[in-house]
Design a protein around this motif. Structure first.
Motif, PDB file in Angstrom:
ATOM      1  N   ALA A  82       0.833  -1.206   0.000  1.00  0.00           N
ATOM      2  CA  ALA A  82       0.000   0.000   0.000  1.00  0.00           C
ATOM      3  C   ALA A  82       0.868   1.257   0.000  1.00  0.00           C
ATOM      4  CB  ALA A  82      -0.938  -0.010   1.210  1.00  0.00           C
ATOM      5  N   SER A  83       1.930   1.270   0.810  1.00  0.00           N
ATOM      6  CA  SER A  83       2.833   2.424   0.834  1.00  0.00           C
ATOM      7  C   SER A  83       3.515   2.615  -0.514  1.00  0.00           C
ATOM      8  CB  SER A  83       3.892   2.232   1.928  1.00  0.00           C
ATOM      9  OG  SER A  83       3.315   2.228   3.208  1.00  0.00           O
ATOM     10  N   LEU A  84       3.995   1.536  -1.088  1.00  0.00           N
ATOM     11  CA  LEU A  84       4.701   1.605  -2.367  1.00  0.00           C
ATOM     12  C   LEU A  84       3.774   2.074  -3.482  1.00  0.00           C
ATOM     13  CD1 LEU A  84       6.626  -1.719  -1.843  1.00  0.00           C
ATOM     14  CD2 LEU A  84       7.771   0.463  -2.317  1.00  0.00           C
ATOM     15  N   LYS A  85       2.565   1.524  -3.538  1.00  0.00           N
ATOM     16  CA  LYS A  85       1.636   1.883  -4.614  1.00  0.00           C
ATOM     17  C   LYS A  85       1.141   3.320  -4.457  1.00  0.00           C
ATOM     18  CE  LYS A  85       0.109  -2.888  -5.347  1.00  0.00           C
ATOM     19  NZ  LYS A  85      -1.010  -3.857  -5.219  1.00  0.00           N
ATOM     20  N   HIS A  86       0.899   3.738  -3.212  1.00  0.00           N
ATOM     21  CA  HIS A  86       0.443   5.110  -3.002  1.00  0.00           C
ATOM     22  C   HIS A  86       1.503   6.095  -3.471  1.00  0.00           C
ATOM     23  CE1 HIS A  86      -1.962   8.274  -1.051  1.00  0.00           C
ATOM     24  NE2 HIS A  86      -0.793   8.807  -0.716  1.00  0.00           N
ATOM     25  N   THR A  87       2.750   5.824  -3.132  1.00  0.00           N
ATOM     26  CA  THR A  87       3.833   6.705  -3.578  1.00  0.00           C
ATOM     27  C   THR A  87       3.964   6.690  -5.090  1.00  0.00           C
ATOM     28  OG1 THR A  87       5.031   6.337  -1.509  1.00  0.00           O
ATOM     29  CG2 THR A  87       6.305   7.164  -3.371  1.00  0.00           C
ATOM     30  N   ARG A  88       3.957   5.507  -5.668  1.00  0.00           N
ATOM     31  CA  ARG A  88       4.060   5.385  -7.136  1.00  0.00           C
ATOM     32  C   ARG A  88       2.972   6.189  -7.838  1.00  0.00           C
ATOM     33  NH1 ARG A  88       1.973  -0.210  -9.175  1.00  0.00           N
ATOM     34  NH2 ARG A  88       0.082   0.878  -8.516  1.00  0.00           N
ATOM     35  N   HIS A 436       2.673  12.292   1.196  1.00  0.00           N
ATOM     36  CA  HIS A 436       3.410  13.469   0.754  1.00  0.00           C
ATOM     37  C   HIS A 436       4.449  13.899   1.777  1.00  0.00           C
ATOM     38  CE1 HIS A 436       3.310  17.937  -0.646  1.00  0.00           C
ATOM     39  NE2 HIS A 436       4.257  17.261  -1.266  1.00  0.00           N
ATOM     40  N   GLU A 437       4.103  13.814   3.085  1.00  0.00           N
ATOM     41  CA  GLU A 437       5.063  14.192   4.113  1.00  0.00           C
ATOM     42  C   GLU A 437       6.280  13.272   4.100  1.00  0.00           C
ATOM     43  OE1 GLU A 437       1.420  16.312   5.180  1.00  0.00           O
ATOM     44  OE2 GLU A 437       1.803  14.239   4.610  1.00  0.00           O
ATOM     45  N   GLY A 438       6.074  12.005   3.771  1.00  0.00           N
ATOM     46  CA  GLY A 438       7.213  11.106   3.649  1.00  0.00           C
ATOM     47  C   GLY A 438       8.099  11.471   2.477  1.00  0.00           C
ATOM     48  N   PHE A 439       7.487  11.843   1.371  1.00  0.00           N
ATOM     49  CA  PHE A 439       8.251  12.333   0.210  1.00  0.00           C
ATOM     50  C   PHE A 439       9.090  13.545   0.602  1.00  0.00           C
ATOM     51  CE2 PHE A 439       8.404  15.474  -3.207  1.00  0.00           C
ATOM     52  CZ  PHE A 439       9.013  14.765  -4.230  1.00  0.00           C
ATOM     53  N   LEU A 440       8.483  14.472   1.336  1.00  0.00           N
ATOM     54  CA  LEU A 440       9.209  15.671   1.768  1.00  0.00           C
ATOM     55  C   LEU A 440      10.308  15.328   2.768  1.00  0.00           C
ATOM     56  CD1 LEU A 440       6.243  18.182   2.185  1.00  0.00           C
ATOM     57  CD2 LEU A 440       7.879  18.067   0.295  1.00  0.00           C
ATOM     58  N   GLU A 441      10.065  14.333   3.633  1.00  0.00           N
ATOM     59  CA  GLU A 441      11.058  13.959   4.644  1.00  0.00           C
ATOM     60  C   GLU A 441      12.384  13.547   4.003  1.00  0.00           C
ATOM     61  OE1 GLU A 441      11.970  12.734   8.849  1.00  0.00           O
ATOM     62  OE2 GLU A 441      10.650  14.178   7.867  1.00  0.00           O
ATOM     63  N   PHE A 442      12.294  12.867   2.873  1.00  0.00           N
ATOM     64  CA  PHE A 442      13.499  12.351   2.223  1.00  0.00           C
ATOM     65  C   PHE A 442      13.942  13.213   1.045  1.00  0.00           C
ATOM     66  CE2 PHE A 442      11.440   8.538   4.093  1.00  0.00           C
ATOM     67  CZ  PHE A 442      12.378   8.338   5.097  1.00  0.00           C
ATOM     68  N   SER A 443      13.384  14.415   0.962  1.00  0.00           N
ATOM     69  CA  SER A 443      13.765  15.368  -0.077  1.00  0.00           C
ATOM     70  C   SER A 443      14.480  16.552   0.547  1.00  0.00           C
ATOM     71  CB  SER A 443      12.525  15.891  -0.835  1.00  0.00           C
ATOM     72  OG  SER A 443      11.849  14.859  -1.499  1.00  0.00           O
ATOM     73  N   HIS A 444      15.391  17.126  -0.209  1.00  0.00           N
ATOM     74  CA  HIS A 444      15.953  18.417   0.171  1.00  0.00           C
ATOM     75  C   HIS A 444      15.126  19.494  -0.508  1.00  0.00           C
ATOM     76  CE1 HIS A 444      18.493  21.784   0.940  1.00  0.00           C
ATOM     77  NE2 HIS A 444      18.848  21.921  -0.339  1.00  0.00           N
ATOM     78  N   THR A 445      14.495  20.355   0.275  1.00  0.00           N
ATOM     79  CA  THR A 445      13.709  21.458  -0.294  1.00  0.00           C
ATOM     80  C   THR A 445      14.671  22.603  -0.602  1.00  0.00           C
ATOM     81  OG1 THR A 445      13.165  22.088   1.975  1.00  0.00           O
ATOM     82  CG2 THR A 445      11.509  20.851   0.761  1.00  0.00           C
ATOM     83  N   ARG A 446      14.949  22.779  -1.869  1.00  0.00           N
ATOM     84  CA  ARG A 446      16.010  23.672  -2.326  1.00  0.00           C
ATOM     85  C   ARG A 446      15.422  24.933  -2.960  1.00  0.00           C
ATOM     86  NH1 ARG A 446      20.556  21.769  -6.782  1.00  0.00           N
ATOM     87  NH2 ARG A 446      22.160  23.310  -6.268  1.00  0.00           N
ATOM     88  N   THR A 447      15.699  26.078  -2.356  1.00  0.00           N
ATOM     89  CA  THR A 447      15.205  27.352  -2.874  1.00  0.00           C
ATOM     90  C   THR A 447      16.073  27.816  -4.041  1.00  0.00           C
ATOM     91  OG1 THR A 447      14.315  28.010  -0.742  1.00  0.00           O
ATOM     92  CG2 THR A 447      14.769  29.767  -2.322  1.00  0.00           C
ATOM     93  N   VAL A 448      15.419  28.223  -5.118  1.00  0.00           N
ATOM     94  CA  VAL A 448      16.108  28.769  -6.300  1.00  0.00           C
ATOM     95  C   VAL A 448      15.539  30.159  -6.575  1.00  0.00           C
ATOM     96  CG1 VAL A 448      16.597  28.503  -8.756  1.00  0.00           C
ATOM     97  CG2 VAL A 448      16.495  26.490  -7.278  1.00  0.00           C
TER      98      VAL A 448
END
Length: 481
Positions: A82-88, A436-448
């Motif tokens: 379920a976690s994998l499919k939701h992210t996909r 979505h919060e998990g996606f953000l947890e493992f992302s660097h939010t980079r300001t440009v």
């Protein structure tokens, strides 16, 4: 495909390989991320039977087995899928750049800004034995969705599952994308001390502190999913029978070996005896027998069984009342009835340690304020539960407590939400994954920021050599408006 790594040197080499591959490839497309996630989905689906057997064998002994196959499939395989499919299925939406408003007057001059969500690199994921697949593959879904690579460290307490995960991942996945490290606590310590770009650990608070100290040596950001003594507040407006039915379900799930399982139940003093009787009855309805019951989950091993039994022995030695849902087991099974520990003193071991087994503390109370004071006397729990129909009281409990998550009029359910964050606070952890919060947890939010062609600072008198009125100009803008 390379074999799983089993030494500290192997961990370092695989991590270096992943980080070098990440640097060469950079941020990967949604299509690449989906393909990587789909490979993991295919692995779990194609080998679900073998994985369920391995989990059952790790928990099991005797003819009745230690963990029902259906539960392993539901909890670990379907939960991971379920976690994998939701992210996909949500990646494209999450990956969109986030435009931001540029400060005035640069917005009028053509300045632009946005926030990019970029992968961090290689994520280390340390799983636990009570959910040996879910605690690996659910965070892996978020890590891969964010475009990272990962190395998994299955728990050595579930050795057959760990060995099979290592074998399958090594055979079916590119180790430069997803690898596995297996071994005992020494390998776990080397893993935690490796310079990952992010580290995830699921387990006890005591070990979580060690993980954080090890990660700090390399300034590795951590996501810690710990536990604590998750409380249940049963208000006077609660439906006692229904609340006890749901409590029995929660305490029977995985033999009580869940990080968000309730540890302490607060009940109005005048309802204490009825709650005890209802809990016993509801648990017996779910599990008419214990030793030979194929629906019950055993303690993972003798050490964990004896740990819980020692908590109960300490309470008995102190003269604490203990009620059991069934007669105490007399066979060799590691399955146990639900033991209810009534009003133990605050310094008893069972009030100091997370139970993680088939026992529940019941504390009677006169006022909700006394309940909240008692909850505040311990570290922040991973979960908190409230039963009742009194909205004012519910709001008081929610606003005057802090926990990782909350379920109202049920238990465990908030952790099953894929589009809401799951994680702890304080002693129960930090960071979160899911959705979505998990996606953000493992992302660097980079300001440009993209500057306009015209730079007016010189004619505004903002650049050296500054004129006599420069300080006055700055001071004039120091206002409370």
């Amino acid at each position: 495909m390379a074999a799983a790594v089993t030494t500290p040197e192997g961990i370092r080499e695989l991590l270096t390989e992943q980080q070098q591959a990440f640097n060469r490839e950079g941020t990967v497309s949604a299509a690449t991320r989906k393909a990587r996630i789909q490979q993991v989905i295919d692995l779990l689906v194609d080998h679900s039977d073998a994985l369920a057997d391995a989990m059952g064998a790790d928990f099991g002994e005797g003819s009745a087995g230690g963990r029902p196959r259906a539960f392993s499939i539901m909890n670990d395989i379907l939960g991971s899928l379920a976690s994998l499919k939701h992210t996909r299925d949500h990646l494209e939406q999450w990956m969109q750049d986030d435009p931001r408003t540029v400060f005035s007057p640069y917005d009028q001059l053509g300045g632009q800004a946005e926030v990019l969500h970029q992968p961090k690199g290689s994520v280390g994921i340390i799983g636990t034995w009570n959910a040996p697949l879910f605690t690996l593959f659910s965070p892996l879904a978020c890590a891969l969705g964010a475009g990272n690579r990962a190395i998994l460290k299955p728990s050595e307490v579930a050795p057959l599952t760990a060995a099979l995960v290592a074998e399958l991942v090594s055979a079916h996945l590119d180790p430069a994308v997803v690898g596995v490290a297996v071994g005992d606590a020494a390998i776990g310590a080397a893993f935690a001390g490796s310079p990952f770009n992010h580290l995830v650990f699921t387990g006890s608070t005591a070990v979580g502190r060690k993980i954080m100290r090890a990660a700090a040596e390399n300034l590795v950001p951590v996501t810690l999913e710990l536990g604590g003594k998750s409380p249940v507040v049963m208000g006077r407006s609660a439906d006692v029978q229904d609340a006890c039915r749901r409590l029995a379900i929660a305490k029977g799930t995985n033999g009580g070996q869940i990080c968000i399982c309730p540890d302490v139940l607060y009940v109005p003093a005048e309802q204490l005896e009825s709650v005890i009787a209802q809990l016993q009855q509801q648990f017996r309805t779910l599990y008419p027998s214990v030793d030979d019951n194929p629906d019950m989950v055993a303690a993972i091993n003798d050490n964990h069984l004896q740990r819980v039994e020692a908590y109960l022995a300490d309470a008995r030695d102190r003269g604490v009342r203990i009620e059991s849902s069934h007669p105490e087991a007399t066979g060799t099974s590691r399955k146990r009835p639900l033991r209810l520990v009534i009003n133990p003193p605050a310094d008893s071991v069972i009030m100091q340690e997370e139970i993680f087994g088939s026992a529940l503390v019941i504390q009677s109370y006169d006022t909700i304020d006394a309940v909240l004071d008692d909850i505040h006397g311990r570290e922040r729990p991973l979960a908190l539960y409230y039963f009742g129909q009194d909205k004012d009281e519910e709001q008081q409990v929610l606003t005057q407590t802090l926990s990782g998550g909350v379920t109202v009029n049920d238990l465990l359910m908030h952790a099953a939400m894929h589009e809401a964050p799951f994680g702890g606070v304080g002693g129960s952890g930090m960071g979160h994954y899911h959705g979505h919060e998990g996606f953000l947890e493992f992302s660097h939010t980079r300001t440009v920021y993209r500057a306009p062609a015209y730079d007016p600072r010189g004619e505004w008198g903002m650049l050296p050599p500054h004129h006599d009125q420069f300080e006055a100009m700055m001071q004039a803008q120091v206002t409370k408006d």
